[in-house]
Design a protein around this motif. Sequence first.
Motif, PDB file in Angstrom:
ATOM      1  N   LEU A   1       1.098  -1.176   0.332  1.00  0.00           N
ATOM      2  CA  LEU A   1       0.023   0.145   0.055  1.00  0.00           C
ATOM      3  C   LEU A   1       1.064   1.286  -0.366  1.00  0.00           C
ATOM      4  O   LEU A   1       2.052   0.617   0.747  1.00  0.00           O
ATOM      5  CB  LEU A   1      -1.365   0.398   1.419  1.00  0.00           C
ATOM      6  CG  LEU A   1      -2.416  -0.752   0.991  1.00  0.00           C
ATOM      7  CD1 LEU A   1      -2.670  -1.086   2.724  1.00  0.00           C
ATOM      8  CD2 LEU A   1      -3.181  -0.946   0.281  1.00  0.00           C
ATOM      9  N   CYS A   2       0.621   1.969  -1.266  1.00  0.00           N
ATOM     10  CA  CYS A   2       1.103   3.393  -0.564  1.00  0.00           C
ATOM     11  C   CYS A   2       0.957   4.319   0.758  1.00  0.00           C
ATOM     12  O   CYS A   2      -0.449   4.604   0.900  1.00  0.00           O
ATOM     13  CB  CYS A   2       1.125   4.049  -1.748  1.00  0.00           C
ATOM     14  SG  CYS A   2       1.690   6.262  -2.049  1.00  0.00           S
ATOM     15  N   VAL A   3       1.372   4.675   1.757  1.00  0.00           N
ATOM     16  CA  VAL A   3       0.930   5.203   2.270  1.00  0.00           C
ATOM     17  C   VAL A   3       0.451   6.365   2.160  1.00  0.00           C
ATOM     18  O   VAL A   3      -0.499   6.571   3.220  1.00  0.00           O
ATOM     19  CB  VAL A   3       2.982   5.054   3.660  1.00  0.00           C
ATOM     20  CG1 VAL A   3       2.129   5.800   5.099  1.00  0.00           C
ATOM     21  CG2 VAL A   3       3.023   4.032   3.663  1.00  0.00           C
ATOM     22  N   GLU A   4       0.963   7.323   1.480  1.00  0.00           N
ATOM     23  CA  GLU A   4       0.998   8.118   1.398  1.00  0.00           C
ATOM     24  C   GLU A   4      -0.864   8.599   0.768  1.00  0.00           C
ATOM     25  O   GLU A   4      -1.780   8.812   1.159  1.00  0.00           O
ATOM     26  CB  GLU A   4       1.203   9.105   1.249  1.00  0.00           C
ATOM     27  CG  GLU A   4       3.177   9.967   1.474  1.00  0.00           C
ATOM     28  CD  GLU A   4       4.132  10.602   0.549  1.00  0.00           C
ATOM     29  OE1 GLU A   4       3.543  10.958   0.355  1.00  0.00           O
ATOM     30  OE2 GLU A   4       4.263  10.569   1.302  1.00  0.00           O
ATOM     31  N   CYS A   5      -0.645   7.345   0.403  1.00  0.00           N
ATOM     32  CA  CYS A   5      -2.480   7.703  -0.771  1.00  0.00           C
ATOM     33  C   CYS A   5      -3.313   7.249  -0.665  1.00  0.00           C
ATOM     34  O   CYS A   5      -3.833   6.905  -0.746  1.00  0.00           O
ATOM     35  CB  CYS A   5      -1.954   7.520  -2.029  1.00  0.00           C
ATOM     36  SG  CYS A   5      -0.956   8.146  -2.975  1.00  0.00           S
ATOM     37  N   ASP A   6      -2.943   6.163   0.236  1.00  0.00           N
ATOM     38  CA  ASP A   6      -3.646   4.845   0.671  1.00  0.00           C
ATOM     39  C   ASP A   6      -4.387   4.513  -0.457  1.00  0.00           C
ATOM     40  O   ASP A   6      -5.846   3.806   0.120  1.00  0.00           O
ATOM     41  CB  ASP A   6      -4.943   5.395   2.200  1.00  0.00           C
ATOM     42  CG  ASP A   6      -5.433   3.575   2.743  1.00  0.00           C
ATOM     43  OD1 ASP A   6      -4.799   2.955   2.946  1.00  0.00           O
ATOM     44  OD2 ASP A   6      -7.041   4.028   2.430  1.00  0.00           O
TER      45      ASP A   6
ATOM     46  N   LYS B   1       4.351  -0.252  -8.009  1.00  0.00           N
ATOM     47  CA  LYS B   1       3.578   1.402  -8.473  1.00  0.00           C
ATOM     48  C   LYS B   1       2.709   1.827  -7.866  1.00  0.00           C
ATOM     49  O   LYS B   1       1.499   1.245  -8.059  1.00  0.00           O
ATOM     50  CB  LYS B   1       4.384   1.743  -9.931  1.00  0.00           C
ATOM     51  CG  LYS B   1       4.672   3.109 -10.388  1.00  0.00           C
ATOM     52  CD  LYS B   1       4.767   3.360 -11.473  1.00  0.00           C
ATOM     53  CE  LYS B   1       5.014   4.861 -11.825  1.00  0.00           C
ATOM     54  NZ  LYS B   1       5.471   4.463 -13.519  1.00  0.00           N
ATOM     55  N   CYS B   2       2.448   2.839  -7.432  1.00  0.00           N
ATOM     56  CA  CYS B   2       1.815   3.583  -6.448  1.00  0.00           C
ATOM     57  C   CYS B   2       0.595   3.997  -8.210  1.00  0.00           C
ATOM     58  O   CYS B   2       1.141   4.261  -8.844  1.00  0.00           O
ATOM     59  CB  CYS B   2       1.395   4.548  -5.355  1.00  0.00           C
ATOM     60  SG  CYS B   2       0.224   5.612  -5.904  1.00  0.00           S
ATOM     61  N   PRO B   3      -0.585   3.747  -7.895  1.00  0.00           N
ATOM     62  CA  PRO B   3      -1.653   4.597  -9.651  1.00  0.00           C
ATOM     63  C   PRO B   3      -1.740   6.286  -9.273  1.00  0.00           C
ATOM     64  O   PRO B   3      -1.622   6.949 -10.144  1.00  0.00           O
ATOM     65  CB  PRO B   3      -2.495   3.759  -9.712  1.00  0.00           C
ATOM     66  CG  PRO B   3      -2.562   2.773  -8.211  1.00  0.00           C
ATOM     67  CD  PRO B   3      -1.126   2.463  -7.540  1.00  0.00           C
ATOM     68  N   ALA B   4      -1.709   6.085  -7.744  1.00  0.00           N
ATOM     69  CA  ALA B   4      -2.138   8.026  -7.607  1.00  0.00           C
ATOM     70  C   ALA B   4      -0.586   8.598  -8.057  1.00  0.00           C
ATOM     71  O   ALA B   4      -0.954   9.640  -8.708  1.00  0.00           O
ATOM     72  CB  ALA B   4      -2.553   7.575  -6.567  1.00  0.00           C
ATOM     73  N   CYS B   5       0.481   8.625  -6.959  1.00  0.00           N
ATOM     74  CA  CYS B   5       1.465   9.060  -7.170  1.00  0.00           C
ATOM     75  C   CYS B   5       2.334   8.707  -7.673  1.00  0.00           C
ATOM     76  O   CYS B   5       3.655   9.294  -7.704  1.00  0.00           O
ATOM     77  CB  CYS B   5       1.713   9.377  -5.946  1.00  0.00           C
ATOM     78  SG  CYS B   5       2.647   8.491  -4.386  1.00  0.00           S
ATOM     79  N   GLY B   6       2.907   7.436  -8.436  1.00  0.00           N
ATOM     80  CA  GLY B   6       3.198   7.187  -9.171  1.00  0.00           C
ATOM     81  C   GLY B   6       5.289   6.515  -8.410  1.00  0.00           C
ATOM     82  O   GLY B   6       6.214   6.172  -8.577  1.00  0.00           O
TER      83      GLY B   6
HETATM   84 ZN   LIG Z   1       0.781   7.569  -3.303  1.00  0.00          ZN
END
Ligand SMILES: [Zn+2]
Length: 149
Positions: free
Chosen positions: A4-9, A30-35
């Motif tokens: 899980l991306c910690v920042e974007c959840d 890879k986080c789809p939200a922030c990359g």
């Molecule tokens: Zn993210």
Amino acid sequence: MKFLCVECDRQMEFEERQLPGDGTLAAAFKCPACGRVVAMLTNPMETQLVASLGVKIGGRTLEEQPMETVRSMVATGREDAFAEQDGERGAGSGPIWSGEAQDRLSRVPSFVRGMVKRIYADYAKERGIAEITPAMMDAARSELGLEGM
Ligand SMILES: [Zn+2]
């Protein structure tokens, strides 16, 4: 296995990454939200383990990882450590794969197939072997300690 991306959840998406020759494997998420990219690096023995689990990685659900584990794996700007791989494909100068060798390669989980292929190709190149066969793969495996790949 999920990250899980910690920042974007947001759940991170699996991206296959490989390192050449030395048996090191990198799997990136890879986080789809922030990359943001998280990479998992393994040594050859661990790679073997991952290879046996490979079909499950990236698609299905394995155990949740504690966040501390994920944090410790966060890659710090090493993205371009992998970039050099892309130019290598299609160079056309590698050894030939016999039909049987290709069959065997096709049974390697796609997660690590490129890396396994490169290990055998490098092995053949270093020894001036023009055609990769199952017998050569066996020899390379025992010599390089890659039993199971
Ligand atoms: Zn993210």
